[in-house]
Design an enzyme around this catalytic site. Structure first.
Site, PDB file in Angstrom:
ATOM      1  CD  GLU A   1      -1.713  -2.400   1.621  1.00  0.00           C
ATOM      2  OE1 GLU A   1      -0.555  -2.568   2.076  1.00  0.00           O
ATOM      3  OE2 GLU A   1      -2.571  -3.299   1.621  1.00  0.00           O
TER       4      GLU A   1
ATOM      5  CG  PHE B   1      -9.649  -9.409  11.100  1.00  0.00           C
ATOM      6  CD1 PHE B   1      -8.400  -9.843  11.498  1.00  0.00           C
ATOM      7  CD2 PHE B   1      -9.953  -9.386   9.741  1.00  0.00           C
ATOM      8  CE1 PHE B   1      -7.464 -10.264  10.565  1.00  0.00           C
ATOM      9  CE2 PHE B   1      -9.022  -9.795   8.801  1.00  0.00           C
ATOM     10  CZ  PHE B   1      -7.771 -10.240   9.208  1.00  0.00           C
ATOM     11  CD  GLN B   2      -7.377  -6.916   7.394  1.00  0.00           C
ATOM     12  OE1 GLN B   2      -8.286  -6.606   6.642  1.00  0.00           O
ATOM     13  NE2 GLN B   2      -6.233  -7.429   6.962  1.00  0.00           N
TER      14      GLN B   2
ATOM     15  CE  LYS C   1     -17.054  -6.438   3.527  1.00  0.00           C
ATOM     16  NZ  LYS C   1     -16.319  -7.698   3.743  1.00  0.00           N
TER      17      LYS C   1
ATOM     18  CG  MET D   1      23.038  12.047   3.589  1.00  0.00           C
ATOM     19  SD  MET D   1      24.204  13.092   2.702  1.00  0.00           S
ATOM     20  CE  MET D   1      23.146  13.788   1.428  1.00  0.00           C
TER      21      MET D   1
END
Lengths: 591, 174
Positions: A60, A122-123, A172, A490
């Site tokens: 993502e 969940f999630q 959802k 760096m």
């Protein structure tokens, strides 16, 4: 898309998920970068029938950096869509990045059902809570009827005023619910009214201050790029003979090839760019924000300068540096206003400052203090040589995208940029791993005729190279260059200079992964350049391939450092042009 | 560092208070007190923020607040030209010997006794922060068991109302 069933004439009943897709279509969005999952799954079904291109990423974080790259390159809003919980939290880095660099991004995330919010389902993650400080705005959509307005508002907020990321989180069950489709005619945000036009009195005061200056300089920032103000800047600078310093975020908005161009300021800016800001008596600040990487020690920055500051975000004015003439407004519009006043006074040359000596002085500094590096005739390849060769190969037409670190600074220094949006990088947040996905997004934005070249470091590349699969799967022909010095260069440079060369956790095996095998694994051509002699011929071969992604690895000198450099926290007066200069200074101070 | 009182009108939307408090935390500004409640317009809430800060930072606080999409209007209320009130409940240790002294003290401050027990008295007082602090100082020797303050609320003196313009904008087409 198929749409929903019709109940009454003129009335269309759709699901929330369909409303999401219809909203994006209504906004004219043509591509979304995304990754499906449980909570967002309803929205992926109507996507099959939509007029939208969906680019399936591998992580993502890739989706949001691609959306950023798209936005950087096109000036349009980049859109990404992911599921709830871990997917949404994977957007956090990109949202913070877009927030810092004022990139218009719309992120749509799935959320658990309303009945489950707060239950540690969940999630589930409090995505609006998590992203509040790193988005321009966000919203948890509480009803299906709210979807279209929420998305329309988010898009408007993302692109207007000071652009930035906006997130819309949709449960959802809201996606699954039905509603009567209605596209809102207007955006109803009573508390959101960006100021676009500058104040007339301030415009005149600014011109008077410029007229009186002896050593004026335009401090040009990324806001000019966001506003698409290339032409106005060019007209304004040349009209009044004002030298222009372009920040890391503004590279190209004024052509480096122009005689008024002084270069880049800041920690790793061009010598003349750094010094111009220190010696000036008037900073004409356009869409720049006095970032600490530009100012160095703020109390020692531009000590003799009066300040004109033009910014669309009033909070930037006076935030870090006191201002003599503040102008709140869109920098493109304000430059138009300034030019209009100049046009009206066409017979009156008094606004142009008498700065010929100053311009001559800057030109001499440019000539006497070029970027310093030495490329041995044979043997080890210097990264600067590699990057210059990349530019010679893909030319001024290409868009260059970098990660973060030494390769970023060399790319900013050594490529002469000639237009805004030609140079894309993560300036404010300094996000390693930005280049690969951002370049893919940029390529989707600019289309097949414009080459997009990612110049990445070996450390950065390993953070997001899984998106090579995205480029392959969707046939997005980006040139991925990896400047491989086998180190987090760096950090190593700082450890060398400031930690007595005690190199802690910065070595990355140059052969692991073997990038040629990696290219092979992804089914794309891979080229490795190890010496100067191989450079031109190898790049010529890579350049011939325009119909698929290419990977080019440069094995470069790990000892090479980025100069000029202003040590962290030091005054810009202390700009160093080489490591020898630093060692001499240390020796002189008895350390 | 001076105390500044900001009156902030916001859209009555979920999470507005979090956004405002979060902005202060994110930018390392300190909130002295914060009181929030509805206005006569159900779409608009009003926050009163007291911040201890210098003028330069105050300007930045106001500008950063203004960037929040749901913020409608911000006005700084000058202490001299506004009515400022806080509500305070103090539970003071009190026995038969001290009870009458404490009640007398409360009277001086035009405070009310709202609860009495064998060994404590609870006093309700309203007023400007200075008055409440003075009362606490005098009660302290008796032993303060616990106390709670509401945070300052404030309105400008005179007929002017800061909500008029904000209401107007609520109807405006963007």
């Amino acid at each position: 898309m198929s749409g929903g069933k019709h109940t009454a004439p003129g009335t269309q009943v759709v699901t929330g998920a369909q409303a999401v897709i219809k909203s994006l279509e209504a906004l004219g969005v043509d591509v979304v970068f995304g990754y499906p999952g449980g909570a967002i799954m309803p929205a992926y079904d109507p996507l099959l029938d939509a007029e939208l291109t969906h680019v399936l990423v591998r992580h993502e974080q890739g989706a949001i950096h691609m959306a950023e790259g798209y936005a950087h390159a096109t000036g349009e809003v980049g859109v990404c869509i992911v599921t709830s919980g871990p997917a949404a939290t994977n957007l956090v880095t990109g949202l913070a990045d877009a927030h810092m660099d004022s990139i218009p991004v719309l992120a749509i995330t799935g959320q658990v059902a309303r009945s489950a919010i707060g239950s540690d389902a969940f999630q589930e993650a409090d995505v609006t809570g998590i992203t509040m400080p790193i988005t321009k705005h966000n919203e948890l959509v509480q009803s299906p009827e709210r979807i279209a307005a929420a998305i329309k508002e988010a898009y408007h907020v993302a692109r207007s005023g000071r652009p930035g990321p906006v997130l819309v989180d949709i449960p959802k069950d809201v996606l699954n619910a039905t509603l009567v489709w209605e596209w809102p005619e207007r955006v109803d945000l009573p508390g959101y009214r960006p100021t676009v036009r500058g104040h007339g009195k301030m415009i005149r005061e600014a011109l008077q201050l410029i007229a009186q200056a002896q050593r004026p300089v335009i401090y040009a920032g990324g806001g000019l790029v966001r506003a698409g103000a290339d032409e106005e800047l060019h007209a304004f600078a040349t009209r009044l003979g004002l030298p222009v310093v372009t920040t890391l975020m503004a590279r190209g908005v004024f052509p480096d090839t122009h005689e008024l161009a002084v270069g880049m300021p800041g920690m790793h800016g061009h010598y003349a760019g750094v010094k111009a800001l220190q010696q000036t008596d008037l900073l004409v600040t356009l869409g720049a924000r006095f970032d600490d990487r530009v100012t160095g020690s703020l109390e020692h920055f531009a000590p003799h300068a009066k300040v004109i500051h033009v910014d669309v975000d009033p909070a930037e004015i006076g935030k870090n540096r006191a201002v003599d003439v503040p102008i709140v407004g869109d920098v493109k519009v304000v430059l138009g206003q300034l030019l209009k006043v100049l046009d009206d006074k066409a017979d009156d040359a008094s606004f142009a400052p008498d700065a010929a000596d100053w311009r001559r002085h800057l030109a001499e500094m440019k000539r006497d203090h070029p970027l310093r590096f030495e490329q041995p005739e044979t043997g080890v390849l210097k990264p600067q040589t590699a990057i210059r060769a990349v530019h010679e190969t893909w030319g001024d037409e290409a868009v260059y995208v970098s990660g973060v670190g030494q390769h970023q600074m060399w790319s900013a220094q050594h490529i002469p940029y000639t237009r805004g949006r030609q140079w894309i990088n993560s300036g404010g947040l300094g996000t390693m791993g930005f280049a690969v996905p951002a370049a893919i997004g940029a390529k989707v934005g600019v289309g097949r005729d414009t080459p997009v070249v990612a110049i990445d470091g070996d450390g950065c590349f390993q953070m997001t190279f899984q998106e090579l699969a995205t480029a392959v799967q969707h046939d997005i022909p980006v040139v991925f260059c990896v400047v491989n010095n086998g180190y987090l260069g760096m950090v190593r440079q700082w450890q060398h200079l400031f930690y007595d060369d005690r190199l802690s956790q910065v070595a990355l095996p140059q052969d692991c992964p073997d990038l040629m095998k990696l290219a092979d694994a992804y089914g794309i051509p891979g080229f490795r350049v190890q010496t100067v002699d191989e450079l031109d011929a190898t790049l010529a071969k890579a350049h011939e391939i325009t119909d698929q992604p290419v990977l080019v690895e440069f094995r470069v000198d790990p000892d090479e450092m980025v100069f000029p450099m202003v040590p962290s926290g030091a005054s810009n007066d202390e700009v160093l042009e080489s490591a020898d200069e630093w060692r001499a200074r240390l020796a002189a101070s008895g350390q | 560092m001076d105390r500044h009182t900001l009156s902030v009108l916001v859209e009555n939307k979920p999470g507005v208070l979090t956004r405002i408090a979060g902005m202060f935390a994110r930018r390392n500004y300190n909130i002295h007190s914060l009181a929030v409640g509805p206005t006569d317009d159900p779409r608009v809430s009003r926050l009163t923020l007291v911040v201890g800060t210098e003028a330069v930072q105050l300007e930045q606080i106001v500008k950063q607040l203004n960037k929040l999409v749901h913020v409608l209007k911000i006005v700084e209320l000058d202490a001299g030209e506004s009515v400022q009130r806080e509500l305070q409940l103090v539970k003071v240790a009190a026995d038969a010997a001290t009870r009458s002294q404490i009640i007398e003290l409360a009277d001086v401050f035009r405070a009310k006794i709202v609860d009495v027990d064998h060994d404590s008295i609870t006093i309700e007082a309203a007023g400007n922060p200075g008055k409440l602090e003075a009362m606490i100082e005098l009660l302290e020797p008796y032993g303060i068991r616990e106390m709670v303050r509401s945070g300052t609320i404030a309105l400008a003196r005179g007929t002017k109302s800061i909500t008029d313009g904000a209401k107007l904008r609520m109807q405006r087409v963007v």
